[in-house]
Enzyme design. Sequence first.
Site, PDB file in Angstrom:
ATOM      1  N   ASP A 124      42.687 -17.492  23.573  1.00 41.69           N
ATOM      2  CA  ASP A 124      41.544 -17.313  22.682  1.00 41.69           C
ATOM      3  C   ASP A 124      41.128 -18.638  22.052  1.00 41.69           C
ATOM      4  O   ASP A 124      41.789 -19.139  21.147  1.00 41.69           O
ATOM      5  CB  ASP A 124      41.899 -16.311  21.586  1.00 41.69           C
ATOM      6  CG  ASP A 124      40.715 -15.999  20.681  1.00 41.69           C
ATOM      7  OD1 ASP A 124      39.568 -16.293  21.071  1.00 41.69           O
ATOM      8  OD2 ASP A 124      40.929 -15.453  19.587  1.00 41.69           O
ATOM      9  N   ASP A 327      33.789 -19.028  23.501  1.00 47.70           N
ATOM     10  CA  ASP A 327      34.902 -18.217  23.024  1.00 47.70           C
ATOM     11  C   ASP A 327      35.561 -17.472  24.177  1.00 47.70           C
ATOM     12  O   ASP A 327      35.044 -16.459  24.655  1.00 47.70           O
ATOM     13  CB  ASP A 327      34.399 -17.233  21.967  1.00 47.70           C
ATOM     14  CG  ASP A 327      35.506 -16.379  21.382  1.00 47.70           C
ATOM     15  OD1 ASP A 327      36.685 -16.688  21.625  1.00 47.70           O
ATOM     16  OD2 ASP A 327      35.195 -15.406  20.682  1.00 47.70           O
TER      17      ASP A 327
END
Length: 523
Positions: A124, A327
Site C-alpha cells: 500500500d 495508490d
Amino acid sequence: MEVARSVLVMAALVLLVECGLSTQSQVTYSSRRIPRFSDEMRAVRASREGQAVDDWPEEGSLGYFRRLMNSDVERQKMNVGSHHQLLFPSAGSKTMSGGNELGWLHYTYIAVGIPSVSFLVALDTGSDLLWLPCDCVQCAPLSDNDENEYNPSHSSTSKSITCGHELCELGKTCKSSKQPCPYTVNYASTATSSSGSLVEDILHLASDGVNASNTYVRAPIIIGCGKKQSGGYLDGIAPDGLLGLGLGEVSVPSLLAKSGVTRNTFSLCFGESGSGNIYFGDKGLSTQRTTPFLPIVGKYIAYIIGVENFCIGTNCLDQTSFKAQFDSGTTFTSLPDGIYKAVVEEFDRQANAMKITFEGVPFEHCYRSSSQELPETPSVTIKLAVNTTFLVHDPLFVVNDSQGGIVGFCLAVQSSPNEMGLIGQNFMKGYRLVFDRENLTLGWSHSRCQTLKGEEALGSNASSPISLPTTEQQRAPPNTRAVAPAFAGRTPPKSSATFMSNSSCLLLSLLLLLFHQPYHSSF
C-alpha cells in the site's frame, strides 16, 4: 600420493568430457511450457508418482499464491553489478495479485523478528505503517500460514515503542511517557481501520552483488501490533497485515533510508499476468519517464501527481486537469465527478459497442462482447506535467460467464465526490514504477516485471555506493524458521559457465597426458 594423483586424473577426465561436449556445434532445445499448478501439471505429477495428488492447491486460494511465490524464491538470482545493491524481502522480491478473493490487491511475503516469522502483506503506497495481526482482539481472518499472528514477546529483537518516542504520534493522549505507544490508522474505505500499539523489530531483507554472493540485512523497523481491525480488513483483504510504503516517517522505505541501509527510493512492478516484484533502493532506468510529486499545503504527504489532460483515443479532453494520488492500496481508479463524466462519455462515444448492465459489477459503463475476443477499444492515456504521457495498458474489466467465456467488458473507472483522484492498481499494470523519494518524482518504464539483472537495475546513479550494515548479526542468514531466502550471485555468466574455451580444453588435455606418465617418487 598415488591416490591424490588418481583423483586429479579422474577430475581432468570429467572436465575433458565436458570440454568435448561444449565444443560441439551449438544445439538449441525447445519445449512446451506447462503452467506450474495447472491441471495438466497435476496429471503429470500423478502419473509420475503413480497415485492421486492430494496436496494440490486450488487455483486462486491463499495456498495457491503461497506455493507460487515460495517456488519462485530460488529464482531471485540478480546480478545487480558494480557497487550498488538493491534490497528485497528475504523471501524474494516476488509479488502476486490476490484476484477477486483478496480485493485485486498485490501481496508479498515478509519475514520479521528472531526467530523470524513470515507474513503475507498487502502493498500500500497510500499509507505509512506496516501492521500485522498481533495480540488479536478483533483481527482480520488469517491466511493459511500457521504462524501469521505476530507476537512481540516471542521475538528476541522486539522492543516496545513508548509514548515518549519521537515517532509516537498519539503520545499526547498517553497518561505516561513510558506507556506503550498506541496507534490508529483510518483508511479511505468506509469504516476500515487498524489499531493497536507500536513496537520495534527487525525486517529480514536480502541483497546480492559482485563482492558478496549473498548478503542478508536485518533492518530495524516499526511495526503496528494490530490488535483490532475493522471494515474491509474483517473481510480478509489483508490476511496477514499491510505494508505501508508511503512518505511518512514510520514507513519501511523511510526507516531503511534513515538507517543508511539503502537509498530513499523503491520500485513496484505489477505484471499483466498478476505477478510482479518490489525492490528497495531502485532508481529505475535512465531512460524512464518522470513526473514530479506535488505538495499539499506545502508538505509532501503522499504520492500525488498532476494530470493535465485525460485522453481517450487521440482526443485529449479539455478541462480534465486534476490532482491524483498514486495508490497501490486502491484496486480501481477513481476520478472526480466532473472528470469522470467527460471521460466515460467520450469512451462511450468511441467504443462502438452495445451497452449493458452486469449485476454485481461496480462499473457504470459496460458493454456486450459479441465474440470470445474483446473488440478493439479506444486507448486511455493520461497526459502529465512537462508533456509526458502515461498510457494505461489495461483500462478494462473483463466480465466472464460461468464457463470462463467473455461476455462483456467495462471501463474500470469509478466516480468520486472528492476533488482529488486515485490512480489504482489497474492503471499501474505493465510498468516498473519508481517512487523516488530523494528527488520527489514518480518514474515509469515499460516492463514485464521480470527479476532485475545487470546494470539496468542500478539506474542512473550506479556509481554512488550505499553502506550496508557490516556486523555479523546484520550479515547472517535469517533464522531457519523464515521463508527460504533467495540465493544469488553464485552462477557465472552463461558464456563461462556453459562453454569452456578451446585453449582451456587443450590445457586439460596436456595435463591429462602428464598425469598419465609413470610416477617416480624421489622419497
